[in-house]
Design a protein around this motif. Structure first.
Motif, PDB file in Angstrom:
ATOM      1  N   ILE A  74       0.841  -1.206   0.000  1.00  0.00           N
ATOM      2  CA  ILE A  74       0.000   0.000   0.000  1.00  0.00           C
ATOM      3  C   ILE A  74       0.872   1.250   0.000  1.00  0.00           C
ATOM      4  O   ILE A  74       0.610   2.224  -0.735  1.00  0.00           O
ATOM      5  CB  ILE A  74      -0.937  -0.008   1.221  1.00  0.00           C
ATOM      6  N   GLY A  75       1.921   1.242   0.823  1.00  0.00           N
ATOM      7  CA  GLY A  75       2.813   2.402   0.881  1.00  0.00           C
ATOM      8  C   GLY A  75       3.539   2.633  -0.438  1.00  0.00           C
ATOM      9  O   GLY A  75       3.710   3.777  -0.869  1.00  0.00           O
ATOM     10  N   ARG A  76       3.956   1.563  -1.069  1.00  0.00           N
ATOM     11  CA  ARG A  76       4.671   1.694  -2.346  1.00  0.00           C
ATOM     12  C   ARG A  76       3.766   2.265  -3.424  1.00  0.00           C
ATOM     13  O   ARG A  76       4.195   3.048  -4.274  1.00  0.00           O
ATOM     14  CB  ARG A  76       5.218   0.334  -2.767  1.00  0.00           C
ATOM     15  N   LYS A  77       2.501   1.853  -3.389  1.00  0.00           N
ATOM     16  CA  LYS A  77       1.554   2.336  -4.399  1.00  0.00           C
ATOM     17  C   LYS A  77       1.025   3.730  -4.056  1.00  0.00           C
ATOM     18  O   LYS A  77       0.852   4.579  -4.926  1.00  0.00           O
ATOM     19  CB  LYS A  77       0.381   1.365  -4.505  1.00  0.00           C
ATOM     20  N   GLY A  78       0.770   3.963  -2.763  1.00  0.00           N
ATOM     21  CA  GLY A  78       0.178   5.236  -2.363  1.00  0.00           C
ATOM     22  C   GLY A  78       1.165   6.380  -2.272  1.00  0.00           C
ATOM     23  O   GLY A  78       0.808   7.537  -2.501  1.00  0.00           O
ATOM     24  N   GLY A  79       2.424   6.080  -1.913  1.00  0.00           N
ATOM     25  CA  GLY A  79       3.453   7.114  -1.837  1.00  0.00           C
ATOM     26  C   GLY A  79       3.176   8.153  -0.763  1.00  0.00           C
ATOM     27  O   GLY A  79       2.483   7.904   0.226  1.00  0.00           O
ATOM     28  N   ARG A  80       3.710   9.333  -0.981  1.00  0.00           N
ATOM     29  CA  ARG A  80       3.572  10.417  -0.002  1.00  0.00           C
ATOM     30  C   ARG A  80       2.122  10.801   0.269  1.00  0.00           C
ATOM     31  O   ARG A  80       1.771  11.117   1.407  1.00  0.00           O
ATOM     32  CB  ARG A  80       4.344  11.650  -0.500  1.00  0.00           C
ATOM     33  N   PRO A  81       1.262  10.814  -0.752  1.00  0.00           N
ATOM     34  CA  PRO A  81      -0.143  11.145  -0.458  1.00  0.00           C
ATOM     35  C   PRO A  81      -0.765  10.233   0.595  1.00  0.00           C
ATOM     36  O   PRO A  81      -1.647  10.652   1.341  1.00  0.00           O
ATOM     37  CB  PRO A  81      -0.828  10.980  -1.823  1.00  0.00           C
ATOM     38  N   TRP A  85      -2.722  11.340   3.986  1.00  0.00           N
ATOM     39  CA  TRP A  85      -4.064  10.849   4.306  1.00  0.00           C
ATOM     40  C   TRP A  85      -4.092  10.231   5.707  1.00  0.00           C
ATOM     41  O   TRP A  85      -5.010  10.469   6.480  1.00  0.00           O
ATOM     42  CB  TRP A  85      -4.484   9.822   3.260  1.00  0.00           C
ATOM     43  N   LEU A  86      -3.066   9.450   6.020  1.00  0.00           N
ATOM     44  CA  LEU A  86      -2.977   8.843   7.350  1.00  0.00           C
ATOM     45  C   LEU A  86      -2.836   9.906   8.434  1.00  0.00           C
ATOM     46  O   LEU A  86      -3.374   9.753   9.532  1.00  0.00           O
ATOM     47  CB  LEU A  86      -1.789   7.877   7.412  1.00  0.00           C
ATOM     48  N   ALA A  87      -2.121  10.979   8.131  1.00  0.00           N
ATOM     49  CA  ALA A  87      -1.959  12.065   9.099  1.00  0.00           C
ATOM     50  C   ALA A  87      -3.299  12.718   9.406  1.00  0.00           C
ATOM     51  O   ALA A  87      -3.557  13.133  10.541  1.00  0.00           O
ATOM     52  CB  ALA A  87      -0.969  13.095   8.569  1.00  0.00           C
ATOM     53  N   ARG A  88      -4.163  12.815   8.382  1.00  0.00           N
ATOM     54  CA  ARG A  88      -5.492  13.398   8.608  1.00  0.00           C
ATOM     55  C   ARG A  88      -6.386  12.441   9.401  1.00  0.00           C
ATOM     56  O   ARG A  88      -7.161  12.868  10.253  1.00  0.00           O
ATOM     57  CB  ARG A  88      -6.156  13.732   7.271  1.00  0.00           C
ATOM     58  N   LYS A  89      -6.258  11.133   9.127  1.00  0.00           N
ATOM     59  CA  LYS A  89      -7.107  10.148   9.790  1.00  0.00           C
ATOM     60  C   LYS A  89      -6.621   9.846  11.218  1.00  0.00           C
ATOM     61  O   LYS A  89      -7.423   9.666  12.125  1.00  0.00           O
ATOM     62  CB  LYS A  89      -7.129   8.852   8.973  1.00  0.00           C
ATOM     63  N   PHE A  90      -5.318   9.771  11.368  1.00  0.00           N
ATOM     64  CA  PHE A  90      -4.724   9.431  12.674  1.00  0.00           C
ATOM     65  C   PHE A  90      -3.648  10.459  13.029  1.00  0.00           C
ATOM     66  O   PHE A  90      -2.454  10.142  13.027  1.00  0.00           O
ATOM     67  CB  PHE A  90      -4.110   8.025  12.636  1.00  0.00           C
ATOM     68  N   PRO A  91      -4.050  11.685  13.329  1.00  0.00           N
ATOM     69  CA  PRO A  91      -3.057  12.742  13.591  1.00  0.00           C
ATOM     70  C   PRO A  91      -2.156  12.457  14.782  1.00  0.00           C
ATOM     71  O   PRO A  91      -1.014  12.916  14.818  1.00  0.00           O
ATOM     72  CB  PRO A  91      -3.938  13.981  13.845  1.00  0.00           C
ATOM     73  N   PRO A 129       4.107   0.498   5.701  1.00  0.00           N
ATOM     74  CA  PRO A 129       3.798   1.582   4.767  1.00  0.00           C
ATOM     75  C   PRO A 129       4.997   2.476   4.450  1.00  0.00           C
ATOM     76  O   PRO A 129       5.216   2.846   3.292  1.00  0.00           O
ATOM     77  CB  PRO A 129       2.707   2.381   5.504  1.00  0.00           C
ATOM     78  N   LEU A 130       5.787   2.812   5.470  1.00  0.00           N
ATOM     79  CA  LEU A 130       6.897   3.729   5.239  1.00  0.00           C
ATOM     80  C   LEU A 130       7.993   3.087   4.397  1.00  0.00           C
ATOM     81  O   LEU A 130       8.593   3.744   3.552  1.00  0.00           O
ATOM     82  CB  LEU A 130       7.469   4.200   6.572  1.00  0.00           C
ATOM     83  N   ALA A 131       8.251   1.801   4.624  1.00  0.00           N
ATOM     84  CA  ALA A 131       9.245   1.106   3.790  1.00  0.00           C
ATOM     85  C   ALA A 131       8.807   1.112   2.329  1.00  0.00           C
ATOM     86  O   ALA A 131       9.633   1.241   1.417  1.00  0.00           O
ATOM     87  CB  ALA A 131       9.431  -0.325   4.278  1.00  0.00           C
ATOM     88  N   GLY A 132       7.501   0.978   2.091  1.00  0.00           N
ATOM     89  CA  GLY A 132       6.992   1.051   0.724  1.00  0.00           C
ATOM     90  C   GLY A 132       7.108   2.438   0.131  1.00  0.00           C
ATOM     91  O   GLY A 132       7.509   2.607  -1.025  1.00  0.00           O
ATOM     92  N   VAL A 133       6.766   3.448   0.930  1.00  0.00           N
ATOM     93  CA  VAL A 133       6.869   4.840   0.458  1.00  0.00           C
ATOM     94  C   VAL A 133       8.312   5.176   0.105  1.00  0.00           C
ATOM     95  O   VAL A 133       8.582   5.833  -0.907  1.00  0.00           O
ATOM     96  CB  VAL A 133       6.326   5.807   1.533  1.00  0.00           C
ATOM     97  N   LEU A 134       9.257   4.713   0.914  1.00  0.00           N
ATOM     98  CA  LEU A 134      10.672   5.007   0.694  1.00  0.00           C
ATOM     99  C   LEU A 134      11.316   4.076  -0.339  1.00  0.00           C
ATOM    100  O   LEU A 134      12.520   4.149  -0.583  1.00  0.00           O
ATOM    101  CB  LEU A 134      11.442   4.915   2.015  1.00  0.00           C
ATOM    102  N   ARG A 135      10.506   3.200  -0.933  1.00  0.00           N
ATOM    103  CA  ARG A 135      10.976   2.303  -2.008  1.00  0.00           C
ATOM    104  C   ARG A 135      12.118   1.390  -1.560  1.00  0.00           C
ATOM    105  O   ARG A 135      13.053   1.128  -2.327  1.00  0.00           O
ATOM    106  CB  ARG A 135      11.438   3.126  -3.215  1.00  0.00           C
TER     107      ARG A 135
END
Length: 217
Positions: A74-81, A85-91, A129-135
């Motif tokens: 999910i993180g790899r596909k969703g990226g920074r956005p 989104w998670l910050a808005r849902k779980f601040p 998620p973060l490992a995916g975002v950071l590729r």
């Protein structure tokens, strides 16, 4: 209800499923009390409730590894956005400060951040998620993820199980010791009272006996 009281009310198979599901969702990136659930279930397994600690540890490990892997995808596909989104849902959990701290940990430690992140509540949520975002290369992530899941889930289950067994054994010994002490105190008190009663009876008998009259009186 307390977690352990709730787990006590469901069958063993459901406990395995709940542990795997909650830990999987937590590893996926949803802030849930995975560690509390695991500790409660492991403690139950030490109290002869029909829950096998080996099966429990295996279910927890599978939940951790699968959840992290889904979170990675999910993180790899969703990226920074996705992080926004998670910050808005779980601040509370995905604030900019927390994300920045986790990113620094990943950039500095790489695979070790995934492995040791399993033992830290905040990083446990971020890891996938973060490992995916950071590729991060998936093979590196998978190795660290599997090893971390086994050590954390299996290790936590084993430690809590044996602590529960030892604690139960100690409490039993303590109960027997308390019973022995109580019996000894009771016997001692009885002997002391009996001795006091005999002394009082002898004194009363001596008091009632007439004094001998001297001859010629």
């Amino acid at each position: 209800m307390h977690v352990q009281e709730w787990l006590d009310s469901v069958p063993a198979g459901a406990v395995y499923a709940v542990v795997a599901l909650v830990i999987g969702l937590e590893s996926l990136g949803i802030p849930l009390p995975g560690e509390i659930i695991l500790v409660s279930a492991a403690l139950m397994s030490s109290q002869h409730t029909g829950i096998n600690p080996v099966v429990l540890g295996a279910c927890a490990t599978v939940g951790a590894v699968v959840g992290d892997s889904i979170g990675y995808a999910i993180g790899r596909k969703g990226g920074r956005p996705l992080l926004a989104w998670l910050a808005r849902k779980f601040p509370k959990h995905f604030s900019e400060g927390h994300v920045a701290t986790a990113e620094r940990s990943f950039e500095k430690w790489g695979m070790w951040a995934v492995f040791f992140g399993r033992f830290v509540a905040l990083l446990r949520i971020f890891a996938g998620p973060l490992a995916g975002v950071l590729r991060m290369p998936y093979w590196k992530f998978l190795i660290a993820n599997v090893l971390g899941g086994i050590c954390w889930a299996g290790g936590t289950t084993a430690v809590i199980y044996y602590v529960g067994v030892v604690a139960e054994s100690w409490l039993k010994k303590f109960s027997w010791l308390g019973l022995v002490v109580a019996v000894l105190i009771g016997l001692g008190s009885m002997l002391v009272l009996r001795r006091k009663a005999k002394q009082a009876q002898a004194a009363h008998r001596d008091a009632e006996e007439p004094e001998p009259v001297a001859a010629g009186e």
